[in-house]
Design a protein around this motif. Structure first.
Motif, mmCIF file in Angstrom:
data_model
loop_
_atom_site.group_PDB
_atom_site.id
_atom_site.type_symbol
_atom_site.label_atom_id
_atom_site.label_comp_id
_atom_site.label_asym_id
_atom_site.label_seq_id
_atom_site.Cartn_x
_atom_site.Cartn_y
_atom_site.Cartn_z
ATOM 1 N N ARG A 63 0.833 -1.211 0.000
ATOM 2 C CA ARG A 63 0.000 0.000 0.000
ATOM 3 C C ARG A 63 0.871 1.266 0.000
ATOM 4 O O ARG A 63 0.552 2.223 -0.694
ATOM 5 C CB ARG A 63 -0.931 0.011 1.194
ATOM 6 N N LEU A 64 1.933 1.259 0.780
ATOM 7 C CA LEU A 64 2.833 2.407 0.789
ATOM 8 C C LEU A 64 3.477 2.614 -0.583
ATOM 9 O O LEU A 64 3.625 3.745 -1.043
ATOM 10 C CB LEU A 64 3.909 2.251 1.865
ATOM 11 N N ALA A 65 3.860 1.518 -1.226
ATOM 12 C CA ALA A 65 4.461 1.613 -2.560
ATOM 13 C C ALA A 65 3.446 2.163 -3.572
ATOM 14 O O ALA A 65 3.790 3.010 -4.410
ATOM 15 C CB ALA A 65 4.970 0.250 -3.004
ATOM 16 N N ARG A 66 2.206 1.709 -3.501
ATOM 17 C CA ARG A 66 1.166 2.228 -4.401
ATOM 18 C C ARG A 66 0.913 3.709 -4.139
ATOM 19 O O ARG A 66 0.723 4.484 -5.077
ATOM 20 C CB ARG A 66 -0.129 1.443 -4.221
ATOM 21 N N LEU A 67 0.889 4.055 -2.870
ATOM 22 C CA LEU A 67 0.681 5.451 -2.500
ATOM 23 C C LEU A 67 1.812 6.316 -3.053
ATOM 24 O O LEU A 67 1.581 7.401 -3.603
ATOM 25 C CB LEU A 67 0.589 5.567 -0.979
ATOM 26 N N ARG A 68 3.037 5.834 -2.968
ATOM 27 C CA ARG A 68 4.198 6.572 -3.481
ATOM 28 C C ARG A 68 4.135 6.712 -4.999
ATOM 29 O O ARG A 68 4.413 7.778 -5.554
ATOM 30 C CB ARG A 68 5.495 5.875 -3.062
ATOM 31 N N LEU A 69 3.762 5.633 -5.674
ATOM 32 C CA LEU A 69 3.655 5.697 -7.136
ATOM 33 C C LEU A 69 2.568 6.670 -7.568
ATOM 34 O O LEU A 69 2.750 7.441 -8.517
ATOM 35 C CB LEU A 69 3.367 4.303 -7.716
ATOM 36 N N THR A 70 1.446 6.662 -6.885
ATOM 37 C CA THR A 70 0.351 7.566 -7.223
ATOM 38 C C THR A 70 0.744 9.010 -6.948
ATOM 39 O O THR A 70 0.399 9.911 -7.721
ATOM 40 C CB THR A 70 -0.923 7.198 -6.432
ATOM 41 N N ALA A 71 1.472 9.244 -5.869
ATOM 42 C CA ALA A 71 1.935 10.605 -5.563
ATOM 43 C C ALA A 71 2.837 11.137 -6.672
ATOM 44 O O ALA A 71 2.909 12.349 -6.895
ATOM 45 C CB ALA A 71 2.660 10.625 -4.221
ATOM 46 N N GLY A 72 3.502 10.251 -7.370
ATOM 47 C CA GLY A 72 4.349 10.666 -8.494
ATOM 48 C C GLY A 72 3.555 11.267 -9.644
ATOM 49 O O GLY A 72 4.120 11.960 -10.495
ATOM 50 N N ASP A 73 2.242 11.035 -9.671
ATOM 51 C CA ASP A 73 1.397 11.591 -10.725
ATOM 52 C C ASP A 73 0.858 12.979 -10.395
ATOM 53 O O ASP A 73 0.162 13.580 -11.205
ATOM 54 C CB ASP A 73 0.203 10.654 -10.992
ATOM 55 N N ILE A 74 1.164 13.489 -9.216
ATOM 56 C CA ILE A 74 0.622 14.788 -8.819
ATOM 57 C C ILE A 74 1.063 15.888 -9.780
ATOM 58 O O ILE A 74 0.268 16.740 -10.169
ATOM 59 C CB ILE A 74 1.010 15.128 -7.364
ATOM 60 N N ARG A 75 2.310 15.875 -10.192
ATOM 61 C CA ARG A 75 2.800 16.923 -11.101
ATOM 62 C C ARG A 75 2.056 16.893 -12.435
ATOM 63 O O ARG A 75 1.781 17.937 -13.026
ATOM 64 C CB ARG A 75 4.292 16.778 -11.316
#
Length: 129
Positions: A63-75
């Protein structure tokens, strides 16, 4: 009299059209909403696991890894962000990197790892929401 009625009717229809157009422009893109919804889902699931005292290390790491990957799409989701928003995104990235690196194996460890992530989310939402 008839001409005045048509002018008033035209103004009313024009005002409604302008209102609808401005509303559509302010809504943002579905991608923007989707990124935030996915991040909220994963963060909520992690917090629910902590509350339920069911913190499997493998599930938490995924879940933390998915959260980190999704946060990469913020830009990408917010292409016109200002410098302050970009700094807030970098703070979130750093907090998530630390949480992933910590690889919490217990609920206490997960709660500690999630605190900076939640703080980063909260500070950004207070300023930009």
């Amino acid at each position: 009299m008839r001409a005045l009625l048509f002018v008033i009717l035209g103004l009313a229809v024009g005002a409604m059209g302008a209102t609808f157009a401005l509303s559509a422009l302010r809504q943002g893109t579905p991608f923007h909403d989707g990124v935030m919804a996915v991040m909220q889902h994963h963060m909520g699931a992690l917090r629910a696991n902590v509350r339920a005292k069911q913190c499997d290390a493998k599930v938490s790491a995924e879940r933390l890894a998915r959260l980190r990957l999704t946060a990469g799409d913020i830009r990408e989701a917010f292409p016109d962000m200002d410098a302050g928003f970009a700094r807030a995104g970098a703070t979130l990235d750093a907090a998530l990197d630390a949480a992933v690196a910590a690889a919490p194996a217990s609920c206490d460890g997960l709660a500690v790892a999630l605190k900076p992530v939640g703080d980063a989310c909260q500070s950004c939402h207070q300023q930009y929401r």
